[in-house]
Each structure stands twice: as structure tokens, then as C-alpha cells.
Design an enzyme around this catalytic site. Sequence first.
Site, short mmCIF file in Angstrom:
data_model
loop_
_atom_site.label_atom_id
_atom_site.label_comp_id
_atom_site.label_asym_id
_atom_site.label_seq_id
_atom_site.Cartn_x
_atom_site.Cartn_y
_atom_site.Cartn_z
N GLU A 155 7.08 12.13 -2.45
CA GLU A 155 6.34 11.44 -3.51
C GLU A 155 6.58 12.07 -4.88
OE1 GLU A 155 2.22 10.74 -2.61
OE2 GLU A 155 2.74 9.12 -1.25
N GLU A 310 4.66 5.68 4.76
CA GLU A 310 3.31 6.17 5.06
C GLU A 310 2.30 5.07 4.81
OE1 GLU A 310 1.98 9.53 2.84
OE2 GLU A 310 3.88 10.58 2.99
C1 GLA Z 1 0.57 11.06 0.34
C2 GLA Z 1 1.41 12.22 0.86
C3 GLA Z 1 1.03 12.66 2.25
C4 GLA Z 1 -0.46 12.64 2.45
C5 GLA Z 1 -0.99 11.27 2.12
C6 GLA Z 1 -2.48 11.14 2.37
O1 GLA Z 1 1.08 9.84 0.57
O2 GLA Z 1 2.77 11.91 0.83
O3 GLA Z 1 1.54 13.96 2.44
O4 GLA Z 1 -1.04 13.59 1.63
O5 GLA Z 1 -0.77 11.02 0.76
O6 GLA Z 1 -2.94 9.86 2.08
#
Ligand code: GLA
Length: 668
Positions: A155, A310
Site C-alpha cells: 500500500e 485484500e
Molecule cells: C491494509 C493493509 C493490511 C491491513 C489492512 C487492514 O489494507 O495492507 O496490512 O492492515 O489494511 O484493514
Amino acid sequence: MNRIGRLRDRLGRIAYGGDYNPEQWPEPVWEEDLRLMKEAGVDLVSVGIFSWATVEPEPGTYTFGTLDRVLDLLADGGVAACLATMTASPPPWLTARHPEILPTGADGARMWPGGRQHYCPSSPVYREHAVRLAERIADRYAGHPALALWHVGNEYGNVAPCHCDVSADAFRHWLRERYDSVDALGDAWSTTFWSQRYSSFDEVLPPRSPAPFANPAHAVDYARFSSDELLACYLLEKEVLRRVTPDVPVTTNFPPSLRPADLWTWAPHLDVVAYDAYPDPHDPAADAKVAFSYDVMRSLRGGQPWLLMEQAPSAVNWRARNAPKPAGAMRLWSWQAVAHGADAVMFFQWRQSRGGAEKFHSAMVPHGGPTGRVFEEVRELGRELAAQPALAGARAPRADVAMVLDWPSWWALEQDAHPSADVRFLDAAWAHHGPLYDASVACDVVGPDADLSPYRLVVVPNLYLVAEEAARNLERYVEGGGTLVMSFFSGIVDPHDRVHLGGYPGPFRRMLGLRVEEFWPLPESGRIGLSQGTGTVWSEEVILEGAEAVEHFTTGDLAGRPAVTRHRYGRGTAWYLATRPDPVTMRGLVDRVREGAGVRPVLPGLPGGVQARARVTGDGPCYIVLNHRATPVTVHLPAPMRGLLDGADAADTVHLPPRGVALLRSAD
Ligand code: GLA
């Protein structure tokens, strides 16, 4: 075959899995993990995203034992690894030895270790350590049977841009490349204003919390620079991975907010786009909003399937109030991603953490073990997705509608000292995308300089900043016969945030057939009357110069003045909205414009709250129909279709339970 073709062949289905963090658990738990993964149909997991401190516990000392065993276990269990380069979270030894790599906020305050992603992307020390680690990992696992895909960082842009002295130096270097001379910089940034003239690049700083207000051109360039610096970090690691494992595809997961990085500049450097989506179950418009993000993801690489890297199996932990997903919502929203072109449905995370900041974030295997509703739904969805291998790699047909998105314009729009603080890009995008979404009309997302000729309708929710050439591109599209809808506060400034002179909206005046005399933003939550419905957020004084008024303001000082206009220009038509109509009025307007442009829904006559999208498999189009309502619904189909999820015989109606999903294929 290319890298992605090979990955698709290997997985052979819509990939299913999540972030797997086995280092948080004793080894006997891993055996259970693998058994449960098999039960849940998991075939791809992201490993090692936050494992830097485990794998390199001291500078230059690598302990790969844990990861070796995990990857061997995965390979034996038939689960592929999306293996991280582990560079998202520097270990304590690195920040203790080199505190200068810690990021600094706009207020000059340093962020400290203790969380994650605490690094300055411009730091040569961070970059050197990150690249060295990525190289060691690539060397170690090149050829490992579990390795299917590289996951670089995590991210990028999730942490606010760094404003430290190292960043300041890098910014000056970036500016020198962009502007030949400090005078050119001064001209671009309008520095004759407020005595801001620089006599040397050395005097330029990041836009650290200035006395009000920041120079907006400076701030927008800093956003461009910050996106480029993050991309440079990604590219340094990617270069290493390419060299060591030329056949393994490389990606990184874009954060939900979309805003921090100019994804048009990133997308060419990813083998496949990956995205993290966290729609809020408390938000009644969550499905509509996330649909816009999914359309962005599908569009970034010209319609190539993307990966939902995710999502939460149920609640997240990071909102003020974290709602769980009610029964059926996780499945429905997962199929929604597939309907919008996703080739993977993955979660954060596999097993719910026992300690740490994310212990209340849901996981595929919750604290209570694999017994409750969440795991049951996870297992059921895995089974269901595995049974539809034909969807993997299937593209969505090209949409007839394109929506224009430009990151520098977004960044510039949201600077201070504008006519209204209520004009935010995502609100505008959602307000224009929502009516298309509600009507089950597919929508691509494009940059302002894209080839628009394949589209019947182009929607421009807001393009505050635009270069003359890009404006000409939109104008040529209308001249050539296209239909375009543009909303207020577009075409206002050039790429350096300098106003296009000669009357608003400068480069779009001819195409729109009008001039805007003055902006009349509405008070907070204010409304203005329209001949039909109400306007929100904004109004303005429009002088017609060839366009006709289709709607008028009916209240206040602008009563009787144009609120919505239409201009026949060349062989096409340009519509202009001088306010943001309320959602019902907006829906009516967008329906009218798109019907006029010959744009049809994916399936006709769907009831409200029911969406359909298509993906074209080897056997023709496959329709994914989603009931976002909490009540059952009967859908009438234009032709008899077979149900692929439930094996239903061909019929011209389909019954969907609350939050139900159908996968349909034409009977002939
Ligand atoms: C982000 C991160 C993950 C986790 C999620 C939780 O997307 O990439 O590591 O922390 O948030 O929602």
C-alpha cells in the site's frame, strides 16, 4: 506465453486466499492452517509482507528458516505464494541506526517507529536496505515451487508524504529536471505573488505547514513528486526481481483511498493491478462507491483482469465504529469484485492476530476458530469460486461509457482557498458514477488524454486542472459526434494551477457554448431549487453562448438562470451541470443523457438495487447478477438463461434471495 498468462495457467481459476502471517504463530498452528486452507479452497496467499525483522534480525544477517519451512509447506499443500519483498516496515535496528529514514510530517514532526511503513521514500539509506533485502529474497526463492507472484512493499502512499530534509533535497533535484531554471519555476508557481520569488533552487522547501495559505502550485508539484518517489522505490525493487526471476509477475497492492499516487503513471510498471478494498458495512452506498474503485482498477491496464488483494472477511479495526458484514455480504461483495473484472478474491488476513493493533480486524479464521459463520462463508465462497474456472482471465466487454479521472487535477482541486471546501473529487466521481451503477451501466475510467473514440458517452465529474491539449482531446471527441457530460468547476486552471484566462471554463467554453461569470457555492448542506428537483454543493452564474438551458435554478439570486445546459457542437453534444443535482434528479438526468447516446444497461429492466455485469469467457458472455438488497427479488431476463452457480435450467426469470448472487449464461 507472458508472465500473467503463466500465472493464470498455474492458478487456473479465480485465485482465493489472503495475507498469511505464520510468523505470528507457533509451528504446530501452520499444519492446521494448511488443512483449513485446503478446506476453504485457498490457492494463493500473500506471505511475508511485514517479515523484515524476522528475516533480517540484524543488518546483513538473514534467517530464512521460518520462511523456508512456510514456503515448503505451502508448496506441498498446493497453495501458491504471492511473496512479499518485506520492505513495507523497516525493523527497529534500521531506524535505531538511521533515524534519518523516519518520515516527517508537513508540520515538521518526525513520525516514530512503533507502527509500520515508517520510512521516507526518498531516503537513500532506506532504498539501499530495501533493495538489498529484495535481492536476497529473490535469490533465495527464485525457482521455489510455491513462488507465483511478487508483492512489492505494501500500500504505497498509505502514509502521508514525507517532508524531511532528505525529501527536500530530492524535491529540488526533481524540480531541476522539470524546470530548466529557477525563473521557469517561478513562472510556473506564480511566485511574484506574496513575495515568493526564489533566487535559487536551493531555497525551495517541501510545503511544510506554511502560514496560510500554501502556494497551490508548489503543493501540487509536491504531490506529483511524492507519487514519483514512491514509484521509484517500487521500480528499484522490481528491477532486482526482474533480473533474478524474469518469469515471475510483479505487483503491489494499491490502497483503498486511490488518492496518494498517480496510478496512470504506475500501471504500466505492474504486470497485474492489485487493490485493497474495504467498503464500510455501515454505509448504504458502500457497494456503489467501491464499484467506482473497481472500475478504476479494471481500466488502469486497459481492461486486463486485476486482483482484489485484500478485503475484510467481516469487520475492520480502523474505523471509529467497525461494523461486521452481515450474512451474505462478504460473498456478495466478493462476487461484485469479480463482476467488475477481478481475477482474485483475497482477504486481510488468513488467521486473526492474537496481539497487536489488528487483533480486532476480522480474519478468515477468527479467534474462535473455524466454527462460526465467518469461516463457513469463507469456505463456501472458496468452493463456489473454484467451480467457475472459466471466469479467470475473462475480460469485461469494453464499456460504452468512460469517466475521466486525472490525479493532478484531483490534488489541485482539493487545495485550500477555493470557492467551496465541499467540492471534493471523490464526491463528484461517486455522484456521477452512482447513477450509471444504479442503472447497471458498465463504465470504464480514462485519463483526459485517452483515446475516447470507442465511447458513446464521456462523463467528466470534475476536471479542475487541465492542459490545453487534453481539453482539445475532449473537444475533438464531441466535435466528432460524441456525447459528453461535464460538471462545474472544470477547465479552471492549467497544469501549474494558473487560471485559464478569458472567462471560465476557459478551454471548454467553445465546446460547452457558455461562459461562467461567477461562482455561487451553496452554504454547508444547502440546497437550491431546480425546475425539477434540487441542486446541492454549488451554483453559478452561467451566460449562454450557444448552449440551451435544459434546467433552470428556481430559487435565490440565480432564479431563472441556467442550471443544466446542452450544446450541439460539431457532430456531438456537450452537457453542462452548473450544480450537483440531488441523487434522484441526477439519476433522471444521467438516464436521459445516456439513453440519448444509445448506452444500454448490461441487462435491461433490472429492479433497483440489483446490478449486473458481464465477463466474456470462451463460451460467450457470463452475467453476474447481484442483489444488493436485504429482501428477495425476482429478475426478468431478456432471454432464457442457465444458472451456473446452482445449475438451474434455462428460464427467463431468476429468483435472488436477500444479498443473493446469480451467474447466468444464455441458454443457446
Ligand atoms: C491494509 C493493509 C493490511 C491491513 C489492512 C487492514 O489494507 O495492507 O496490512 O492492515 O489494511 O484493514
